[in-house]
Design an enzyme around this catalytic site. Sequence first.
Site, PDB file in Angstrom:
ATOM      1  N   CYS A  24       0.856  -1.189   0.000  1.00  0.00           N
ATOM      2  CA  CYS A  24       0.000   0.000   0.000  1.00  0.00           C
ATOM      3  C   CYS A  24       0.897   1.245   0.000  1.00  0.00           C
ATOM      4  O   CYS A  24       2.119   1.141   0.118  1.00  0.00           O
ATOM      5  CB  CYS A  24      -0.897   0.028   1.237  1.00  0.00           C
ATOM      6  SG  CYS A  24       0.045   0.102   2.761  1.00  0.00           S
ATOM      7  N   CYS A 143      -3.103  19.712   9.286  1.00  0.00           N
ATOM      8  CA  CYS A 143      -4.337  19.917   8.516  1.00  0.00           C
ATOM      9  C   CYS A 143      -4.849  18.624   7.877  1.00  0.00           C
ATOM     10  O   CYS A 143      -6.025  18.272   8.023  1.00  0.00           O
ATOM     11  CB  CYS A 143      -4.124  20.920   7.381  1.00  0.00           C
ATOM     12  SG  CYS A 143      -2.893  22.189   7.652  1.00  0.00           S
TER      13      CYS A 143
HETATM   14  C1  LIG Z   1      -3.670  19.233  14.338  1.00  0.00           C
HETATM   15  C2  LIG Z   1      -3.445  20.462  13.494  1.00  0.00           C
HETATM   16  C3  LIG Z   1      -4.387  20.822  12.549  1.00  0.00           C
HETATM   17  C4  LIG Z   1      -4.176  21.944  11.750  1.00  0.00           C
HETATM   18  N1  LIG Z   1      -5.124  22.281  10.834  1.00  0.00           N
HETATM   19  C5  LIG Z   1      -4.941  23.352  10.041  1.00  0.00           C
HETATM   20  C6  LIG Z   1      -5.902  23.688   9.052  1.00  0.00           C
HETATM   21  O1  LIG Z   1      -6.909  23.023   8.886  1.00  0.00           O
HETATM   22  N2  LIG Z   1      -5.665  24.779   8.273  1.00  0.00           N
HETATM   23  C7  LIG Z   1      -4.539  25.540   8.433  1.00  0.00           C
HETATM   24  O2  LIG Z   1      -4.373  26.518   7.722  1.00  0.00           O
HETATM   25  N3  LIG Z   1      -3.608  25.243   9.367  1.00  0.00           N
HETATM   26  C8  LIG Z   1      -3.788  24.163  10.172  1.00  0.00           C
HETATM   27  N4  LIG Z   1      -2.836  23.845  11.105  1.00  0.00           N
HETATM   28  C9  LIG Z   1      -1.654  24.720  11.238  1.00  0.00           C
HETATM   29  C10 LIG Z   1      -0.660  24.437  10.122  1.00  0.00           C
HETATM   30  O3  LIG Z   1      -0.387  23.061  10.062  1.00  0.00           O
HETATM   31  C11 LIG Z   1       0.626  25.227  10.374  1.00  0.00           C
HETATM   32  O4  LIG Z   1       0.291  26.587  10.502  1.00  0.00           O
HETATM   33  C12 LIG Z   1       1.637  25.090   9.245  1.00  0.00           C
HETATM   34  O5  LIG Z   1       1.843  23.751   8.898  1.00  0.00           O
HETATM   35  C13 LIG Z   1       2.966  25.751   9.633  1.00  0.00           C
HETATM   36  O6  LIG Z   1       3.881  25.645   8.574  1.00  0.00           O
HETATM   37  P1  LIG Z   1       5.409  26.051   8.785  1.00  0.00           P
HETATM   38  O7  LIG Z   1       6.030  25.981   7.435  1.00  0.00           O
HETATM   39  O8  LIG Z   1       5.503  27.310   9.530  1.00  0.00           O
HETATM   40  O9  LIG Z   1       6.026  24.957   9.742  1.00  0.00           O
HETATM   41  P2  LIG Z   1       6.024  23.370   9.697  1.00  0.00           P
HETATM   42  O10 LIG Z   1       5.048  22.845   8.721  1.00  0.00           O
HETATM   43  O11 LIG Z   1       5.909  22.923  11.097  1.00  0.00           O
HETATM   44  O12 LIG Z   1       7.461  23.002   9.111  1.00  0.00           O
HETATM   45  C14 LIG Z   1       8.621  23.185   9.831  1.00  0.00           C
HETATM   46  C15 LIG Z   1       9.644  22.166   9.359  1.00  0.00           C
HETATM   47  O13 LIG Z   1      10.935  22.551   9.831  1.00  0.00           O
HETATM   48  C16 LIG Z   1      11.639  21.395  10.224  1.00  0.00           C
HETATM   49  N5  LIG Z   1      12.667  21.821  11.173  1.00  0.00           N
HETATM   50  C17 LIG Z   1      12.488  22.347  12.416  1.00  0.00           C
HETATM   51  N6  LIG Z   1      13.673  22.681  12.955  1.00  0.00           N
HETATM   52  C18 LIG Z   1      14.613  22.362  12.034  1.00  0.00           C
HETATM   53  C19 LIG Z   1      16.025  22.464  12.011  1.00  0.00           C
HETATM   54  N7  LIG Z   1      16.703  22.977  13.039  1.00  0.00           N
HETATM   55  N8  LIG Z   1      16.674  22.008  10.930  1.00  0.00           N
HETATM   56  C20 LIG Z   1      16.017  21.465   9.872  1.00  0.00           C
HETATM   57  N9  LIG Z   1      14.679  21.348   9.839  1.00  0.00           N
HETATM   58  C21 LIG Z   1      13.985  21.800  10.911  1.00  0.00           C
HETATM   59  C22 LIG Z   1      10.571  20.519  10.849  1.00  0.00           C
HETATM   60  O14 LIG Z   1      10.988  19.162  10.861  1.00  0.00           O
HETATM   61  C23 LIG Z   1       9.391  20.765   9.908  1.00  0.00           C
HETATM   62  O15 LIG Z   1       9.372  19.838   8.856  1.00  0.00           O
HETATM   63  C24 LIG Z   1      -2.996  22.718  11.911  1.00  0.00           C
HETATM   64  C25 LIG Z   1      -2.022  22.348  12.844  1.00  0.00           C
HETATM   65  C26 LIG Z   1      -2.244  21.237  13.629  1.00  0.00           C
HETATM   66  C27 LIG Z   1      -1.180  20.840  14.625  1.00  0.00           C
END
Ligand SMILES: Cc1cc2nc3c(=O)[nH]c(=O)nc-3n(C[C@H](O)[C@H](O)[C@H](O)COP(=O)(O)OP(=O)(O)OC[C@H]3O[C@@H](n4cnc5c(N)ncnc54)[C@H](O)[C@@H]3O)c2cc1C
Length: 569
Positions: A24, A143
């Site tokens: 899968c 999300c």
């Molecule tokens: C349960 C849940 C449901 C959600 N539902 C929604 C929704 O329906 N709609 C919506 O708009 N938002 C939703 N959100 C919020 C949304 O997921 C986040 O706002 C968004 O994913 C943030 O994106 P980002 O790029 O800031 O960080 P992230 O997606 O968290 O990416 C950060 C990345 O950086 C990497 N990283 C961290 N530190 C380091 C380092 N030192 N070196 C290398 N890599 C590193 C991590 O491994 C990660 O992959 C939800 C969140 C949760 C928890």
Amino acid sequence: MKSNNQPSTATQNRIELEITGMTCESCAAHVVQALNELEGVEAAHIPGWHSGRATVTAGTAVSDEALAEAVEQAGYEAAVATHRTVTVSQPPTRNGDNADYDLIVIGTGGGGMAAVIKAAELGYRAAIIEGGTIGGTCVNIGCIPSKTLVRAAEAYHKATHHGFRGIRTRAEGVEWPALMQHKDELVAELRQSKYIDVLAAYGDNVTLIRGWARLKTDQEVILDDDRVFRANKIVVATGAHPNSLSLSGIEAVEVLNSTTAMTLKKQPESLLVIGGRAVALELGQTFARLGTQVTILQRSPRLIPDHEPEIAEEVAEVLREEGVTIHTGVTPQGITEENGHKVVTVEINGEKREFRAEQVLMATGRRPNTQELGLAEVGVELDERSFIKVNDRMETTNSNIYAVGDVTNRPEFVYVAAAAGGIAATNALTDEGKSLNLNILPEVIFTDPQIAKVGLTEAEAAAKGYHLKVSTLPLEYVPRALAARDIRGLIKLVAERGSDRLLGAHVLTAEGGEIIQTAALAVKFGLQHGFTVENLREMLFPYLTQVEGLKLAAQTFEKDVAQLSCCAG
Ligand SMILES: Cc1cc2nc3c(=O)[nH]c(=O)nc-3n(C[C@H](O)[C@H](O)[C@H](O)COP(=O)(O)OP(=O)(O)OC[C@H]3O[C@@H](n4cnc5c(N)ncnc54)[C@H](O)[C@@H]3O)c2cc1C
């Protein structure tokens, strides 16, 4: 170090593996993850589990045996089909001397991906560094998994409880492992197609580097294996992680967060949810609908305190009708484990109480991934909650470093992170000086009915000194809701007297998230072009749609809605 404006070359291994044992997409995802986690692997790809093949791009230090062993340790078998060593040339950097890249982005979530893609589209050479799972929070643990579980629970609930004037479908009970597998498959598919494949499509303009990064200087990043990469500008997009309350006894008890709750092997019989905002309500209702006994413990005097009180009350009513117990004004104090159950001690209005359940979900917000990044050493300031301070151009307090997404002091939504990512890359690489405008920010909480809002609440508008008028339309006046036999909810509009501009819209309706963008346009064009509530009233809305409720709510400012005929005439 490579010199500026000269194409640089590197030697890579391109290996094709035959994989046996995959049944899968989740299997394919496990294999890809195992390969990606191997030191020196730059990218692994499986075009679909049926193919039985994985392609791997890796540094020359990675041996075929190591790849096969990584696959075996993940529970599958691998044989090398082809192995080529190729020399690849990378485009030159366009800005600055001695840089490996024009832009380095840390983090492959929605924010980081948007930044690196924008850099490539602008014709710059960029790298994106990921220490964990490619795709970050939204696709892997946010999300996507939450919304597919919400929808599954909704379908199950409708089949078993909702009924439709005597029509009731029988459901067989929830097959928890199958539900989890479907969720995992969707996550794996979307991670591959929306992140891994997209990065690969940008070819040599975007380099994916695996490892945990830290800022060495404001133009150098050092990885956990001591590799150092230099760029002219850096975008920090490292996201956030679940916050846990420091209750007494918490070290000895395993509690769930949003990530672990969505990967439980077994459905709990009972669940205490600490929190009363988006994640608490979405997952709380989902577990309840799937048959778990759910109790929500919310610290504030009401659920969703940033939303209109009428909507919070109605949501609580909906959840209670579905069997969820809700307590507000709760101060959690301690947690212990007794006879396989978790016991949370709290204070409610000065009274001590105990709640027990098989599992406890801590849905108490998220903390930024700003530790261990070396931000203070390069002069990047954090706010009092440790989020990176950025301005509207996504600039930090160091002019070489930008930050976007959940790691910053901006709202935690993936579309905000993505918009910020594009802006940060543009500003870092050009002198366009773009700004992120959050004046009109539509938000959705995916309960059923959905909670959605845009613009100001009545209290916010009053605090800003607007002379207000407010209209509230119960859903029983919306023909679509009547026809669907689901009149739970309401629509509330907040407008300015005199100018007649819409300042805010707040809805609790089935698929409320689909309605809110129309209201967002009305608020935006009201602010920018003088679009009025009267203009909204005059527009044609298709009958019977849920969004027609906006027109009816607009009419309710002036008329008694009970006296309207059909078609919002
Ligand atoms: C349960 C849940 C449901 C959600 N539902 C929604 C929704 O329906 N709609 C919506 O708009 N938002 C939703 N959100 C919020 C949304 O997921 C986040 O706002 C968004 O994913 C943030 O994106 P980002 O790029 O800031 O960080 P992230 O997606 O968290 O990416 C950060 C990345 O950086 C990497 N990283 C961290 N530190 C380091 C380092 N030192 N070196 C290398 N890599 C590193 C991590 O491994 C990660 O992959 C939800 C969140 C949760 C928890």
